[in-house]
Design a protein around this motif. Structure first.
Motif, PDB file in Angstrom:
ATOM      1  N   LEU A 175      42.007  28.844  37.670  1.00 29.25           N
ATOM      2  CA  LEU A 175      41.913  29.506  36.261  1.00 29.25           C
ATOM      3  C   LEU A 175      40.589  30.226  36.030  1.00 29.25           C
ATOM      4  N   LEU A 176      39.780  29.905  36.531  1.00 30.51           N
ATOM      5  CA  LEU A 176      38.391  30.668  36.609  1.00 30.51           C
ATOM      6  C   LEU A 176      38.374  31.772  37.336  1.00 30.51           C
ATOM      7  N   VAL A 177      39.405  32.043  38.176  1.00 29.98           N
ATOM      8  CA  VAL A 177      39.479  33.312  38.694  1.00 29.98           C
ATOM      9  C   VAL A 177      40.648  34.270  37.870  1.00 29.98           C
ATOM     10  N   THR A 178      41.433  33.587  37.374  1.00 31.35           N
ATOM     11  CA  THR A 178      42.567  34.139  36.760  1.00 31.35           C
ATOM     12  C   THR A 178      42.106  35.011  35.530  1.00 31.35           C
ATOM     13  N   ALA A 179      41.117  34.146  34.934  1.00 27.60           N
ATOM     14  CA  ALA A 179      40.587  34.529  33.549  1.00 27.60           C
ATOM     15  C   ALA A 179      40.153  36.094  33.597  1.00 27.60           C
ATOM     16  N   PRO A 180      39.058  36.376  34.331  1.00 30.04           N
ATOM     17  CA  PRO A 180      38.194  37.740  34.662  1.00 30.04           C
ATOM     18  C   PRO A 180      39.462  38.645  35.149  1.00 30.04           C
ATOM     19  N   ALA A 181      40.429  38.161  36.112  1.00 32.51           N
ATOM     20  CA  ALA A 181      41.478  39.262  36.476  1.00 32.51           C
ATOM     21  C   ALA A 181      42.250  39.575  35.343  1.00 32.51           C
ATOM     22  N   ILE A 182      42.299  38.930  34.187  1.00 35.71           N
ATOM     23  CA  ILE A 182      43.039  39.318  32.894  1.00 35.71           C
ATOM     24  C   ILE A 182      42.148  40.050  32.416  1.00 35.71           C
ATOM     25  N   LEU A 183      41.077  39.608  31.866  1.00 34.29           N
ATOM     26  CA  LEU A 183      40.090  40.125  31.001  1.00 34.29           C
ATOM     27  C   LEU A 183      39.790  41.527  31.439  1.00 34.29           C
ATOM     28  N   PHE A 184      39.378  41.796  32.809  1.00 30.43           N
ATOM     29  CA  PHE A 184      38.881  42.972  33.267  1.00 30.43           C
ATOM     30  C   PHE A 184      39.748  43.810  33.943  1.00 30.43           C
ATOM     31  N   PRO A 231      41.738  46.601  33.308  1.00 31.33           N
ATOM     32  CA  PRO A 231      41.699  48.011  33.113  1.00 31.33           C
ATOM     33  C   PRO A 231      40.495  48.333  33.688  1.00 31.33           C
ATOM     34  N   THR A 232      39.260  47.712  33.780  1.00 29.22           N
ATOM     35  CA  THR A 232      38.127  48.150  34.093  1.00 29.22           C
ATOM     36  C   THR A 232      38.043  48.232  35.964  1.00 29.22           C
ATOM     37  N   LEU A 233      38.767  46.914  36.301  1.00 29.01           N
ATOM     38  CA  LEU A 233      38.924  46.811  37.719  1.00 29.01           C
ATOM     39  C   LEU A 233      39.740  48.186  38.606  1.00 29.01           C
ATOM     40  N   LYS A 234      40.806  48.307  37.593  1.00 29.92           N
ATOM     41  CA  LYS A 234      41.797  49.589  38.099  1.00 29.92           C
ATOM     42  C   LYS A 234      40.888  50.797  38.185  1.00 29.92           C
ATOM     43  N   ALA A 235      40.099  50.877  37.091  1.00 31.24           N
ATOM     44  CA  ALA A 235      39.416  52.252  37.001  1.00 31.24           C
ATOM     45  C   ALA A 235      38.243  52.398  38.172  1.00 31.24           C
ATOM     46  N   LEU A 265      49.236  24.568  45.274  1.00 31.19           N
ATOM     47  CA  LEU A 265      48.145  23.602  44.904  1.00 31.19           C
ATOM     48  C   LEU A 265      48.045  23.677  43.677  1.00 31.19           C
ATOM     49  N   SER A 266      48.294  24.549  42.772  1.00 26.61           N
ATOM     50  CA  SER A 266      48.083  24.444  41.397  1.00 26.61           C
ATOM     51  C   SER A 266      49.127  25.256  40.465  1.00 26.61           C
ATOM     52  N   SER A 267      50.104  25.879  41.077  1.00 28.50           N
ATOM     53  CA  SER A 267      51.157  26.602  40.266  1.00 28.50           C
ATOM     54  C   SER A 267      50.553  27.841  39.542  1.00 28.50           C
ATOM     55  N   VAL A 268      49.241  28.111  39.877  1.00 31.56           N
ATOM     56  CA  VAL A 268      48.630  29.274  39.177  1.00 31.56           C
ATOM     57  C   VAL A 268      48.528  30.428  40.134  1.00 31.56           C
ATOM     58  N   GLY A 269      48.279  31.657  39.781  1.00 31.03           N
ATOM     59  CA  GLY A 269      47.887  32.800  40.636  1.00 31.03           C
ATOM     60  C   GLY A 269      48.930  33.807  40.885  1.00 31.03           C
ATOM     61  N   ALA A 270      50.389  33.255  41.009  1.00 33.26           N
ATOM     62  CA  ALA A 270      51.340  34.352  41.263  1.00 33.26           C
ATOM     63  C   ALA A 270      51.376  35.650  40.449  1.00 33.26           C
ATOM     64  N   GLY A 271      51.338  35.677  39.110  1.00 31.19           N
ATOM     65  CA  GLY A 271      51.214  36.711  38.318  1.00 31.19           C
ATOM     66  C   GLY A 271      49.952  37.247  38.100  1.00 31.19           C
ATOM     67  N   ALA A 272      48.973  36.936  37.302  1.00 28.46           N
ATOM     68  CA  ALA A 272      48.018  37.436  37.030  1.00 28.46           C
ATOM     69  C   ALA A 272      47.010  37.832  38.221  1.00 28.46           C
ATOM     70  N   ILE A 273      46.510  36.940  39.174  1.00 29.58           N
ATOM     71  CA  ILE A 273      45.687  37.314  40.279  1.00 29.58           C
ATOM     72  C   ILE A 273      46.561  38.226  41.143  1.00 29.58           C
ATOM     73  N   GLY A 274      47.717  37.989  41.248  1.00 29.76           N
ATOM     74  CA  GLY A 274      48.531  38.817  42.325  1.00 29.76           C
ATOM     75  C   GLY A 274      48.863  40.321  41.856  1.00 29.76           C
ATOM     76  N   MET A 275      48.805  40.065  40.422  1.00 33.11           N
ATOM     77  CA  MET A 275      48.789  41.726  39.668  1.00 33.11           C
ATOM     78  C   MET A 275      47.342  42.383  40.137  1.00 33.11           C
ATOM     79  N   ALA A 276      46.391  41.559  39.721  1.00 32.94           N
ATOM     80  CA  ALA A 276      45.187  42.073  39.769  1.00 32.94           C
ATOM     81  C   ALA A 276      44.829  42.675  41.066  1.00 32.94           C
ATOM     82  N   VAL A 277      45.168  42.059  42.065  1.00 30.13           N
ATOM     83  CA  VAL A 277      45.001  42.449  43.505  1.00 30.13           C
ATOM     84  C   VAL A 277      45.747  43.734  44.003  1.00 30.13           C
ATOM     85  N   LEU A 278      46.865  43.445  43.622  1.00 32.95           N
ATOM     86  CA  LEU A 278      48.067  44.747  43.941  1.00 32.95           C
ATOM     87  C   LEU A 278      47.395  46.041  43.255  1.00 32.95           C
ATOM     88  N   VAL A 279      46.836  45.825  41.910  1.00 34.76           N
ATOM     89  CA  VAL A 279      46.277  47.256  41.378  1.00 34.76           C
ATOM     90  C   VAL A 279      45.119  47.559  42.411  1.00 34.76           C
TER      91      VAL A 279
END
Length: 254
Positions: free
Chosen positions: A112-121, A123-127, A157-171
């Motif tokens: 969750l602590l990794v997912t939060a900044p992946a969502i928050l930032f 657009p900045t990450l992609k730029a 392990l957590s059921s978290v990451g498939a969406g937000a983190i996967g999308m951030a890294v794909l970007v």
């Protein structure tokens, strides 16, 4: 009242998934653990099957997927399937239920602590990536397999990451692809990943079927309502609210 709480929880999470496209596993598993008192391993297993159904239903409603680049999806699956197997085998060989619960809670909090900044930032990450684009096709494929493996472990392990983190890294890996195609890749990988991981937990007896049905009875109408509200709230505020919420829950889990 217990049954009603599951229905309401499913409806609220479904609404957020329908409106934002992310947040299902990130919110439902902590709800099941913190508010409903369900053992973390059962919460993860139940949420994985719940996530697979809600993502599929939400995708059908949105109809926003672009053409799927199956070559990228297959490279991700080449890593995520072994990742699921490794994580499930590790959980099976852990010691006491208390130790297992601690490991899952800690994994969930970190995810969750990794997912939060992946969502928050996002657009900045992609730029930033577009300005500092490095690496060639071979490197991108290797990193795509690594991404799949990490997601397979995280999701099991957590059921978290498939969406937000996967999308951030794909970007980061494919910054020149249109957003619609990246979303299509992420969904095409996330739905079978959560389903396969969920089936693995089901075999271990970790899926609470009555709870799952109650959650779905609330989430499917919630997703329908959320899709009709999508676009009415600025995307920037959606990211701010969801990212901040996940950050607070992650700290609570740890």
């Amino acid at each position: 009242m217990g049954h009603l709480a599951y229905v309401i929880s499913g409806a609220l999470v479904g609404f957020l998934v329908g409106m934002t496209g992310v947040g299902g596993g990130s919110l439902m598993t902590p709800l099941l653990i913190l508010l409903c008192g369900i053992h973390p391993k059962a919460a993860v297993g139940t949420d994985l099957v719940y996530a697979a159904v809600t993502k599929l239903f939400g995708t059908v409603l949105h109809r926003r997927c672009g053409p799927v680049r199956w070559s990228i999806v297959l490279w991700m699956m080449a890593g995520s399937l072994p990742g699921v197997a490794v994580a499930l085998l590790w959980l099976r060989h852990l010691g006491s239920p208390q130790e297992m619960a601690h490991v899952i809670r800690l994994s969930l909090g970190i995810c969750l602590l990794v997912t939060a900044p992946a969502i928050l930032f996002r657009p900045t990450l992609k730029a930033w990536v577009l300005r500092h684009q490095v690496g060639g096709p071979v490197q991108s494929r290797v990193l795509t397999v690594v991404l799949g493996f990490v997601l397979g472990c995280m999701v099991s392990l957590s059921s978290v990451g498939a969406g937000a983190i996967g999308m951030a890294v794909l970007v980061m890996l494919y910054p020149t692809l249109p957003l619609r195609e990246l979303v299509a890749i992420d969904i095409a990988h996330a739905i079978p990943l959560t389903l396969i991981a969920g089936v693995g937990h089901w075999v271990e007896g970790d899926v609470m079927v009555p709870t799952l049905l109650l959650l779905l009875s609330g989430s499917l109408p919630g997703i329908w309502l959320g899709t009709h509200c999508a676009g009415r709230c600025p995307e920037r505020w959606q990211r701010l609210v969801l990212g901040s919420l996940l950050l607070m829950i992650g700290l609570k889990m740890i």
